[in-house]
Write an enzyme that holds these catalytic residues in place. Structure first.
Site, PDB file in Angstrom:
ATOM      1  CE1 TYR A 107     -30.522  54.063 -19.436  1.00  0.00           C
ATOM      2  CE2 TYR A 107     -30.926  52.183 -18.006  1.00  0.00           C
ATOM      3  CZ  TYR A 107     -30.757  52.709 -19.274  1.00  0.00           C
ATOM      4  OH  TYR A 107     -30.832  51.878 -20.369  1.00  0.00           O
TER       5      TYR A 107
ATOM      6  CG  ASP B 219     -36.082  52.735 -11.802  1.00  0.00           C
ATOM      7  OD1 ASP B 219     -35.823  51.598 -11.369  1.00  0.00           O
ATOM      8  OD2 ASP B 219     -35.735  53.122 -12.928  1.00  0.00           O
TER       9      ASP B 219
ATOM     10  CE  LYS C  19     -30.006  47.089 -13.421  1.00  0.00           C
ATOM     11  NZ  LYS C  19     -29.259  46.757 -14.611  1.00  0.00           N
TER      12      LYS C  19
HETATM   13  C1  LIG Z   1     -32.460  52.189 -12.173  1.00  0.00           C
HETATM   14  C2  LIG Z   1     -32.732  51.492 -13.467  1.00  0.00           C
HETATM   15  N1  LIG Z   1     -33.939  51.580 -14.023  1.00  0.00           N
HETATM   16  C3  LIG Z   1     -34.252  50.972 -15.177  1.00  0.00           C
HETATM   17  C4  LIG Z   1     -33.307  50.222 -15.844  1.00  0.00           C
HETATM   18  C5  LIG Z   1     -33.651  49.554 -17.131  1.00  0.00           C
HETATM   19  O1  LIG Z   1     -33.760  48.183 -16.936  1.00  0.00           O
HETATM   20  P1  LIG Z   1     -33.516  47.158 -18.150  1.00  0.00           P
HETATM   21  O2  LIG Z   1     -32.071  47.231 -18.501  1.00  0.00           O
HETATM   22  O3  LIG Z   1     -33.940  45.835 -17.564  1.00  0.00           O
HETATM   23  O4  LIG Z   1     -34.402  47.578 -19.261  1.00  0.00           O
HETATM   24  C6  LIG Z   1     -32.029  50.090 -15.305  1.00  0.00           C
HETATM   25  C7  LIG Z   1     -30.991  49.319 -15.999  1.00  0.00           C
HETATM   26  O5  LIG Z   1     -29.821  49.381 -15.724  1.00  0.00           O
HETATM   27  C8  LIG Z   1     -31.727  50.746 -14.082  1.00  0.00           C
HETATM   28  O6  LIG Z   1     -30.516  50.678 -13.531  1.00  0.00           O
END
Ligand SMILES: Cc1ncc(COP(=O)(O)O)c(C=O)c1O
Length: 430
Positions: A144, A244, A272
């Site tokens: 994700y 990521d 996060k």
């Molecule tokens: C691995 C990963 N990438 C990107 C995101 C997206 O981040 P945001 O919720 O701050 O937009 C998340 C959110 O849970 C995530 O777990």
């Protein structure tokens, strides 16, 4: 102990007249106890509208690595607010924040700040396309990278929609997504170097984005040599490798999964836990790539980028992420993780407990550790939801997708109380 959550339920119902569904993110619905309303946090605890004290393993979906009330972060934020809120210009605190990340994160020669993981993922795609002149962003099933139209594909695809494992198809994550966005995207299975090499050999991939350890679903380490091989294959075929690290960033160590696994990608994104719950995200990477924002005609903007109050929170968070704190919190995290596995086994509940010290995953009904998201589909989700509900009634709040986030504030007494609740909940569902 059997807590009730009636006041939360009433508040959600009442406020659904103003807030769609009573929640401000779709990821805050769907739990067995219903969405909760909280009054305040204290260390490892959250106190809800019914005055229940819950030990929290959501930890702000992974963001609250220091716990809910870290004194240093709270003080830094108060002091910065006194100096003003948003300058629409630069401030010394953002340069200090930038220096810390560039010193800590192996791939960070340069960076830019943003406000959310979803948003800096977009910046990474734009840089990868600008740098290579190619179009395709290659992602992996189950990973994700935010909720935007061009990437919310195949994040949790149903088996019957996802196509064969050797040739998966893109599955939209929401109604209303523009299908044209899928034209710049492709998907393959993760943790399989042969498949990645074969896809890259077609020569049209601008960027490959992956969680270096798959943590949005499951908590799955890369197989030996996979990250190294991915980097070599990207170099060979002229693609940009993007990690990521929105979850892994400060949970697998304060220099990210990239330091832990010893593989330095071209670009990485963080969010996060970088600022313990304040809206800070960063795209970091090779100077030649990031400098395209400065001199290469690639646009990156955002009213709230490097907002000084959030930067003060980030600096204070990073200062609190000391090796000593990691070491002691990790010991407690491992005690919890292994304790849960032992209790489930003793209760005769088939489970795989996998992952890391401060972030792990419990999958019920699995015969073997999952290697990718198709393996995770075989877990008994309904039973796990019952387990979470049984835990919640006993004062422990755990995510129903199986993830457990442990903070530095989860001390030994909290771990003991959690294991006690796990023992009781396991008996209830066995
Ligand atoms: C691995 C990963 N990438 C990107 C995101 C997206 O981040 P945001 O919720 O701050 O937009 C998340 C959110 O849970 C995530 O777990």
């Amino acid at each position: 102990m059997s807590l009730s959550f009636d006041r939360s339920a009433a508040l959600i119902a009442e406020n659904a007249n103003h807030v769609a569904g009573g929640v401000n993110s779709n990821f805050r619905t769907g739990m067995a106890g219903g969405p909760l309303v909280f009054q305040r946090g204290e260390g490892a605890w959250l106190i809800d509208a019914d005055n229940n004290r819950l030990i929290d393993y959501y930890c702000g979906m992974g963001a609250m690595i220091l716990g809910h009330t870290p004194a240093g972060v709270q003080q830094a934020v108060k002091e910065q607010v006194e100096k003003g809120i948003l300058y629409a210009a630069q401030s010394p605190i953002e340069f200090q924040a930038a220096r810390i990340l560039c010193e800590r994160i192996p791939s960070a020669e340069r960076l830019r700040f943003g406000s959310s993981g979803s948003e800096v993922a977009q910046a990474a795609f734009r840089l990868a396309r600008a740098a290579t002149g190619k179009r395709i962003i290659l992602k992996f099933e189950g990973h994700y990278h935010g909720w935007f139209d061009n990437i919310l594909w195949s994040t949790a695809p149903a088996q019957n929609a996802a196509g064969p494992e050797e040739a998966p198809v893109l599955v939209a994550g929401s109604k209303g997504q523009d299908p044209i966005d899928a034209a710049g995207l492709d998907v393959i299975g993760w943790n399989d170097l042969g498949r990645l090499e074969a896809r890259l050999a077609r020569g049209d991939v601008a960027g490959v984005i992956m969680e270096p350890a798959m943590c949005n679903q499951g908590a799955i380490a890369p197989t030996a040599g996979y990250l190294e091989g991915a980097l070599v294959a990207c170099r060979k075929h002229g693609a940009i490798l993007i990690f990521d690290e929105v979850i892994t960033g400060f949970r697998l160590g304060r220099s990210g999964a990239q330091a832990r696994f010893g593989v330095t990608p071209d670009l990485s994104i963080f969010a996060k836990a970088v600022a313990n719950g304040f809206p800070v995200a960063a795209i970091v990477g090779r100077a030649g790539l990031l400098d395209m924002f400065a001199t290469g005609g690639v646009l990156h903007g955002g009213t709230f980028n490097a907002q000084p109050v959030t930067m003060a929170a980030m600096v204070a968070t990073q200062e609190a992420l000391t090796p000593e704190q990691y070491e002691s919190a990790s010991k407690r995290g491992v005690r919890l993780r292994d304790g849960i596995a032992k209790i489930l086994k003793e209760a005769g509940i088939k489970a795989q407990v996998t992952g890391f010290e401060l972030m792990f995953h419990v999958g019920l009904g699995l015969d073997a550790p999952a290697r990718n998201c198709r393996d995770l589909l075989k877990s008994d989700k309904a039973l796990y939801v019952k387990f979470c509900h049984a835990l919640l009634k006993r004062g422990v709040r755990a995510l129903e997708r199986g993830a457990w986030f442990v903070s530095f504030a989860h001390d030994d007494a909290v771990i003991d109380a959690t294991l006690e609740a796990v023992r009781d909940a396991a008996k209830e569902i066995a």
